[in-house]
Design an enzyme around this catalytic site. Sequence first.
Site, PDB file in Angstrom:
ATOM      1  CD  GLN A  26      -2.966  -1.130   2.262  1.00 58.28           C
ATOM      2  OE1 GLN A  26      -2.728  -1.777   3.268  1.00 58.28           O
ATOM      3  NE2 GLN A  26      -4.056  -0.396   2.148  1.00 58.28           N
ATOM      4  NE  ARG A  84      -0.085  -4.672  11.779  1.00 54.00           N
ATOM      5  CZ  ARG A  84      -1.182  -4.844  11.053  1.00 54.00           C
ATOM      6  NH1 ARG A  84      -2.103  -3.904  11.007  1.00 54.00           N
ATOM      7  NH2 ARG A  84      -1.366  -5.943  10.369  1.00 54.00           N
ATOM      8  CG  HIS A 128      -0.859  -6.087   5.308  1.00 51.85           C
ATOM      9  ND1 HIS A 128      -0.989  -5.437   6.521  1.00 51.85           N
ATOM     10  CD2 HIS A 128      -1.978  -5.781   4.618  1.00 51.85           C
ATOM     11  CE1 HIS A 128      -2.144  -4.768   6.549  1.00 51.85           C
ATOM     12  NE2 HIS A 128      -2.757  -4.952   5.405  1.00 51.85           N
ATOM     13  CG  ASN A 173      -3.476  -7.413   7.941  1.00 46.18           C
ATOM     14  OD1 ASN A 173      -3.697  -6.889   9.031  1.00 46.18           O
ATOM     15  ND2 ASN A 173      -4.198  -7.125   6.860  1.00 46.18           N
ATOM     16  CD  GLU A 174      -7.961  -6.975   8.067  1.00 45.13           C
ATOM     17  OE1 GLU A 174      -8.362  -7.074   6.891  1.00 45.13           O
ATOM     18  OE2 GLU A 174      -8.165  -5.969   8.759  1.00 45.13           O
ATOM     19  CG  ASN A 320      -6.536  -5.162  11.937  1.00 45.04           C
ATOM     20  OD1 ASN A 320      -5.738  -4.909  12.837  1.00 45.04           O
ATOM     21  ND2 ASN A 320      -6.161  -5.533  10.734  1.00 45.04           N
ATOM     22  CE1 TYR A 322     -10.006   0.500   9.473  1.00 43.19           C
ATOM     23  CE2 TYR A 322      -9.722  -1.869   9.757  1.00 43.19           C
ATOM     24  CZ  TYR A 322      -9.209  -0.628   9.437  1.00 43.19           C
ATOM     25  OH  TYR A 322      -7.883  -0.513   9.087  1.00 43.19           O
ATOM     26  CD  GLU A 394      -5.214  -2.787   9.631  1.00 38.51           C
ATOM     27  OE1 GLU A 394      -6.301  -2.529   9.066  1.00 38.51           O
ATOM     28  OE2 GLU A 394      -4.357  -3.535   9.142  1.00 38.51           O
ATOM     29  CD1 TRP A 462      -5.972   2.057   7.283  1.00 38.52           C
ATOM     30  CD2 TRP A 462      -4.320   0.632   7.845  1.00 38.52           C
ATOM     31  NE1 TRP A 462      -5.342   1.664   6.134  1.00 38.52           N
ATOM     32  CE2 TRP A 462      -4.340   0.789   6.447  1.00 38.52           C
ATOM     33  CE3 TRP A 462      -3.366  -0.211   8.438  1.00 38.52           C
ATOM     34  CZ2 TRP A 462      -3.430   0.122   5.615  1.00 38.52           C
ATOM     35  CZ3 TRP A 462      -2.474  -0.865   7.615  1.00 38.52           C
ATOM     36  CH2 TRP A 462      -2.512  -0.704   6.221  1.00 38.52           C
ATOM     37  CD  GLU A 469      -8.047   0.978   1.949  1.00 38.78           C
ATOM     38  OE1 GLU A 469      -6.990   1.310   2.505  1.00 38.78           O
ATOM     39  OE2 GLU A 469      -8.731   0.015   2.322  1.00 38.78           O
ATOM     40  CD1 TRP A 470      -6.473  -2.984   1.014  1.00 38.48           C
ATOM     41  CD2 TRP A 470      -4.902  -3.890  -0.303  1.00 38.48           C
ATOM     42  NE1 TRP A 470      -5.375  -3.286   1.797  1.00 38.48           N
ATOM     43  CE2 TRP A 470      -4.412  -3.835   1.021  1.00 38.48           C
ATOM     44  CE3 TRP A 470      -4.080  -4.435  -1.281  1.00 38.48           C
ATOM     45  CZ2 TRP A 470      -3.132  -4.287   1.373  1.00 38.48           C
ATOM     46  CZ3 TRP A 470      -2.806  -4.886  -0.934  1.00 38.48           C
ATOM     47  CH2 TRP A 470      -2.357  -4.808   0.381  1.00 38.48           C
ATOM     48  CG  PHE A 478      -8.337   4.231   5.798  1.00 40.39           C
ATOM     49  CD1 PHE A 478      -9.079   3.928   6.926  1.00 40.39           C
ATOM     50  CD2 PHE A 478      -8.758   3.735   4.577  1.00 40.39           C
ATOM     51  CE1 PHE A 478     -10.216   3.129   6.849  1.00 40.39           C
ATOM     52  CE2 PHE A 478      -9.894   2.937   4.486  1.00 40.39           C
ATOM     53  CZ  PHE A 478     -10.628   2.632   5.622  1.00 40.39           C
TER      54      PHE A 478
HETATM   55  C1  GBH Z   1      -7.957  -3.516   6.634  1.00 42.46           C
HETATM   56  O1  GBH Z   1      -8.998  -4.394   6.242  1.00 42.46           O
HETATM   57  C2  GBH Z   1      -6.643  -3.886   5.982  1.00 42.46           C
HETATM   58  O2  GBH Z   1      -5.836  -4.637   6.866  1.00 42.46           O
HETATM   59  C3  GBH Z   1      -5.850  -2.698   5.495  1.00 42.46           C
HETATM   60  O3  GBH Z   1      -4.820  -3.112   4.641  1.00 42.46           O
HETATM   61  C4  GBH Z   1      -6.780  -1.726   4.816  1.00 42.46           C
HETATM   62  O4  GBH Z   1      -6.093  -0.654   4.226  1.00 42.46           O
HETATM   63  C5  GBH Z   1      -7.731  -1.218   5.878  1.00 42.46           C
HETATM   64  O5  GBH Z   1      -8.460  -2.262   6.417  1.00 42.46           O
HETATM   65  C6  GBH Z   1      -8.733  -0.209   5.358  1.00 42.46           C
HETATM   66  O6  GBH Z   1      -9.606  -0.781   4.450  1.00 42.46           O
HETATM   67  O7  GBH Z   1     -15.534  -3.694  -0.788  1.00 42.46           O
HETATM   68  O8  GBH Z   1     -17.167  -2.329   0.375  1.00 42.46           O
HETATM   69  O9  GBH Z   1     -17.410  -4.715   0.327  1.00 42.46           O
HETATM   70  C7  GBH Z   1     -10.264  -4.176   6.837  1.00 42.46           C
HETATM   71  C8  GBH Z   1     -11.284  -5.224   6.420  1.00 42.46           C
HETATM   72  C9  GBH Z   1     -12.350  -6.144   4.511  1.00 42.46           C
HETATM   73  C10 GBH Z   1     -12.854  -3.957   5.142  1.00 42.46           C
HETATM   74  C11 GBH Z   1     -12.879  -5.877   3.109  1.00 42.46           C
HETATM   75  C12 GBH Z   1     -13.394  -3.665   3.753  1.00 42.46           C
HETATM   76  C13 GBH Z   1     -14.450  -4.657   1.799  1.00 42.46           C
HETATM   77  C14 GBH Z   1     -15.612  -3.708   1.842  1.00 42.46           C
HETATM   78  N1  GBH Z   1     -11.804  -4.943   5.099  1.00 42.46           N
HETATM   79  N2  GBH Z   1     -13.931  -4.881   3.170  1.00 42.46           N
HETATM   80  S1  GBH Z   1     -16.487  -3.613   0.337  1.00 42.46           S
END
Ligand code: GBH
Length: 533
Positions: A26, A84, A128, A173-174, A320, A322, A394, A462, A469-470, A478
Site C-alpha cells: 500500500q 506497524r 500483509h 494480517n487478516e 483490527n 472498524y 488497526e 490505520w 487502498e486495494w 485513511f
Molecule cells: C484492513 O482491512 C486492511 O488490513 C488494510 O490493509 C486496509 O487498508 C484497511 O483495512 C482499510 O480498508 O468492498 O465495500 O465490500 C479491513 C477489512 C475487509 C474492510 C474488506 C473492507 C471490503 C468492503 N476490510 N472490506 S467492500
Amino acid sequence: SETGRSNVHAGLPPDFKFGVASSSYQVEGATKEGGRGLSNWDAFCQQYPEKIADGSNGDPGAGSYWLYKDDVKHLVELGVDVYRFSISWSRILPNGRGKPNKEGIQYYSNLIQELLDHGIQPFVTLFHWDVPQKLEDEYGGFLGRQIVDDFRHFVDICFSEFGDKVKHWITMNEPLTFTASGYALGIYPPGHCTPNLTYEGQNYECPVGDSLTEPYIVGHNILLAHAEAVQLYKDTYKAKQGGKVGITLVTNWFEPYDSSPLNVEAQQRALESNLGWFLDPLKFGDYPFSMRSLARDRLPKFTAEESEKLKGSYDFIGLNYYTARYARNIGFDINYEPKIYQDDARFDSLVDKNGIPIGYAQENSWVNVYPNGLKELLLYVKNRYDNPEIYITENGVMQLNNNTNNNTNNNPPATNSTEISNKIAEAKELNDIYRAQYLASHIQELVEAIRSGSKVRGYFVWSLLDSFEWNFGYTSKFGFYYINSNKNSTNKEKPAADLTRIPKHSANWFKWFIAVANSPVVTLTNDQPPAST
Ligand code: GBH
C-alpha cells in the site's frame, strides 16, 4: 516505562503503546525497483484494472520505499511509541524462495534502524496479502500446501536478519479478508470465485474458482503457515532475541438483530465464522463446532500434531476493528443450497434495522461508526479466549473521494475550474474532524474495556499515510497525512516533489491526545505546599 510515558490522563496503563500502521504494497511504491520480484497484487492490478476503482496499482503508493526517512520524521512529529509496517515477501525473495535479495534486506534494515534511532519500536507484519507471483503460478500460492514451507523459509530470513532489533512480529494480517476477498468474491488476487456468482445483490465475475471450498483451504494453509512460523521462532530465535509473535485478525462486531434466541444464536455464529474461524484453532486446536457442523466435509481437518502445534501459538493477538453489523438468523429450509462459504453460517449481515443504520456512515462507505463494538469485541475475546494480551493493530475511518476529477494519471490539462475544485477537495480532506471524533470515541471504549479487565497493550491507527487502498485504489483515504498520489511522479528518483505529506486535522489531534495523555501528574502533598499567594 521504557518511553517514560505516564498515560494516566487517558486512563491507560503507563506502558500502553500508541502507534500507526501501514503495509508494504500500500505504501512502498517502487514495485520494479531494488530487485523486487512480481507480487500477486502487481499481477492482479495489471490483469484486472476494472476491479480497482480507479484502475490504479501500488505505484506510487505513498512512495515510502524512497521516503521512509520522511515517514519516520512524521512518526516523531505525532509522538507515537510504535510503528506497524509489513515486509514485502517479493522484495526479500523475488521468486518467493531461494537466496535473499540484498537490496530488499537493506531497505528494511534502514527503516528499522531509522525507527530505533528515533525511539520508535517496530511492529513487523510478515504477510500483509502480497504473495510472490512465482508461487501463485507454480502451485496457486496459499491454495497449495507448499506455501507452508516457503513461508517458513521467508520468515526464517526475516527473523535472522531483523530479529535482533524487532521484538514484535505479526505473522499474518487478516486471514479472513485475504480468503474472502481473494477466493470467495474474487475482488482481490488471485480473483477467484464461483463463476457467475451473485451475493448480497452484487455480481462477481471470475474465470475460475469455487467460493464454497477454496476459502476454507486457503484459511487452513494460512493457519498451518502461521503455526510453523511461531514454532520456528520458539525453537531457534526466542531465547536469543526475546521477542513476541502474534497474528492480526479482523472481525466486524455483530449485534443480534433483536433479542430473540434465534438471532442471539445468529450473532454467535457470525462471530464464530469471522473471528473463531482463526482464533478457535489458535486457542483450542480446531474450528468452532458451528463451522464443523455447517460446512461439514468442505472444512479441512487438522491432524493431532497440527492441532497441538496450533494450540497457544501466539504471545499476543492483534485485532483490527472498524465497524459493526446486525446478525439475523436465516431460518431452516430443506432446499437450501449454499452458494458461497459465507452462506454456511446461516445469518444475514445487515447494516440497517427498520431503515436505520447501526451507525453513521458516509455514502457508499462500509464503515458504520459503532465505537461500542470495540469494547464488546474486547470483552468477548477476554471471555471466550481466556483473556489474551491484545493489540488493536488497526482502527480508523476513510474519506471517500469518488467524484474528484483528478483520479487518473492522464487527465486533460487542468482548467482553472478543475484546479479550484481540486483545491476545495484537498481542503475538505485536510479538515477531517470526523476522523478525530471516530478515533476519540473508539479510544474511550478501549479504556472502558481495559477497566473491565481486557489486557489491551497498545492501539494503532490505520493509517499513517493516504495510500493504495486495494480495490478502492486511491479513492479511499485513511491517512493522518494527505498525499496527492494522483500526480504521478515522472522522476522515480525524486518522487518527493509529488508525494509531499500534509498533516490533516486528525494528525494534530492525535499528537495532542498523546501529549496530553502523557503530561506529568502534579501531586500536591504537605511537603510541597502550593506556592503561597
Ligand atoms: C484492513 O482491512 C486492511 O488490513 C488494510 O490493509 C486496509 O487498508 C484497511 O483495512 C482499510 O480498508 O468492498 O465495500 O465490500 C479491513 C477489512 C475487509 C474492510 C474488506 C473492507 C471490503 C468492503 N476490510 N472490506 S467492500
